[in-house]
Design a protein around this motif. Sequence first.
Motif, PDB file in Angstrom:
ATOM      1  N   UNK A 162       0.829  -1.200   0.000  1.00  0.00           N
ATOM      2  CA  UNK A 162       0.000   0.000   0.000  1.00  0.00           C
ATOM      3  C   UNK A 162       0.870   1.260   0.000  1.00  0.00           C
ATOM      4  N   UNK A 163       1.926   1.243   0.809  1.00  0.00           N
ATOM      5  CA  UNK A 163       2.809   2.414   0.922  1.00  0.00           C
ATOM      6  C   UNK A 163       3.479   2.727  -0.419  1.00  0.00           C
ATOM      7  N   UNK A 164       4.005   1.705  -1.081  1.00  0.00           N
ATOM      8  CA  UNK A 164       4.661   1.932  -2.375  1.00  0.00           C
ATOM      9  C   UNK A 164       3.656   2.364  -3.442  1.00  0.00           C
ATOM     10  N   UNK A 165       2.499   1.689  -3.428  1.00  0.00           N
ATOM     11  CA  UNK A 165       1.491   2.022  -4.433  1.00  0.00           C
ATOM     12  C   UNK A 165       1.074   3.481  -4.293  1.00  0.00           C
ATOM     13  N   UNK A 172       2.238  10.069 -10.128  1.00  0.00           N
ATOM     14  CA  UNK A 172       1.752   9.903 -11.504  1.00  0.00           C
ATOM     15  C   UNK A 172       2.231   8.649 -12.217  1.00  0.00           C
ATOM     16  N   UNK A 173       2.784   7.699 -11.490  1.00  0.00           N
ATOM     17  CA  UNK A 173       3.170   6.428 -12.121  1.00  0.00           C
ATOM     18  C   UNK A 173       1.918   5.652 -12.527  1.00  0.00           C
ATOM     19  N   UNK A 174       2.032   4.831 -13.573  1.00  0.00           N
ATOM     20  CA  UNK A 174       0.872   4.030 -13.993  1.00  0.00           C
ATOM     21  C   UNK A 174       0.682   2.818 -13.086  1.00  0.00           C
ATOM     22  N   UNK A 211       8.346   1.854 -23.499  1.00  0.00           N
ATOM     23  CA  UNK A 211       7.576   2.377 -22.376  1.00  0.00           C
ATOM     24  C   UNK A 211       7.934   1.639 -21.083  1.00  0.00           C
ATOM     25  N   UNK A 212       8.042   0.299 -21.194  1.00  0.00           N
ATOM     26  CA  UNK A 212       8.348  -0.503 -20.007  1.00  0.00           C
ATOM     27  C   UNK A 212       9.776  -0.239 -19.511  1.00  0.00           C
ATOM     28  N   UNK A 242       0.084   0.024 -20.309  1.00  0.00           N
ATOM     29  CA  UNK A 242       0.600  -0.830 -19.232  1.00  0.00           C
ATOM     30  C   UNK A 242       0.402  -0.208 -17.845  1.00  0.00           C
ATOM     31  N   UNK A 243      -0.038  -1.040 -16.896  1.00  0.00           N
ATOM     32  CA  UNK A 243      -0.204  -0.626 -15.493  1.00  0.00           C
ATOM     33  C   UNK A 243       0.587  -1.608 -14.640  1.00  0.00           C
TER      34      UNK A 243
END
Length: 378
Positions: A162-165, A172-174, A211-212, A242-243
Amino acid sequence: MGKLNVTILRYLTRDDFRVLTAIEMGMKNHELVPASLAAQIANLRYGGVHKLMKELCKHRLLSYERGKHYDGYRLTNSGYDYLALKVLAQRGIIASFGNQIGVGKESNIYIVADEEGNPVCLKLHRLGRTCFRNIKDKRDYHQHRKSASWLYLSRISATREFAYMKALFDRGFPVPKPIDINRHCVVMELVEGGPLCGVYEVDDVESLYDELMNLIVKLGNHGVIHGDFNEFNIMITNSGKPILIDFPQMVSTEHANSKLYFERDVNCIRDFFKRRFAYESELYPTFQDISREDCIDVEIKASGLTKQMEKDLLREIGMIEVDEKEEIEEEHEEENIDEAKTIMDKDEINDLQLRVENSVMNEFVCRAKECSSVDEKV
Ligand code: ADP
Ligand code: MG
């Protein structure tokens, strides 16, 4: 398996919740929680608790087991799930339950719905059932803490995720939008699409590859490495975007093995694109390409969010010595009490807290006695 059995959520009473919470607390320092201790912590009549626990065993939220030294109760996976789901339901985060959509290595993933009926994703972390069985036995003292380790490990894993997400989403990371967490359960945005491992055709293979790879470098520039960056942890949305998912194992770029982890992430993508799309490029990032511009790693560390839990765990498996005084100041207790507040009233909570303190104190005294009697024999 399949559907979560959540009808139970509706039928269980406040006293049931109270008993389950008491067992959870008791499991911090008991492999099996004796009925008398459960009754003491829950502050319910022994006879009453006994009946409640028998019922909870029937529903498989608790199990009664015979130990080497004494018999007692422990929380089952479902019992722990129930505690977390009850809190999330109480907060209005989840209102109805759907089907299981994934089984990860260390998790179960469900579609659930919030109060407005919007589908969201629920990830139940399941770790450590047997991880620490073979760790060298230290004092018997640590022995009975190991059984509770699946509880801690699952909780640590969810907390880290949760903390990293959240840190990534805020920048703004996907990644899926993190919604809430309780114990070992993370609620997040549901990605409409499927994992890259199920994708056989891509409009523009080269641009997805770029992108990756750029994503791996951008993570590095923010001070972190995903550590499991592969086709199973990259979702492709219906519109082809990609997410990134699955974050408990993320590490800092300052980690002793960070170069290795970074290269492994890069190679996973290179190998997959070669295998799946027969695509090979001369261009791929190296660890030297990272230029730090942000410190997610430091932020997560400084938040102290996982520090206490990790300390507990290390202590539990005998990796660090226990400071007896510190032992009494368990921070989880407060957290649990906070959660319980949504379900019980204030007097009940104060009462419960007092009882927990007493029981921890009793434990402490018992252990001190044990130690001194051992010393005498020696
Ligand atoms: P594990 O840590 O056990 O590998 P993951 O987080 O990778 O768990 O999730 C396992 C699977 O569940 C994924 O491969 C994906 O299919 C599904 N999944 C996970 N998170 C989401 C999400 N937010 N939206 C949709 N599907 C998801
Ligand atoms: Mg995964």
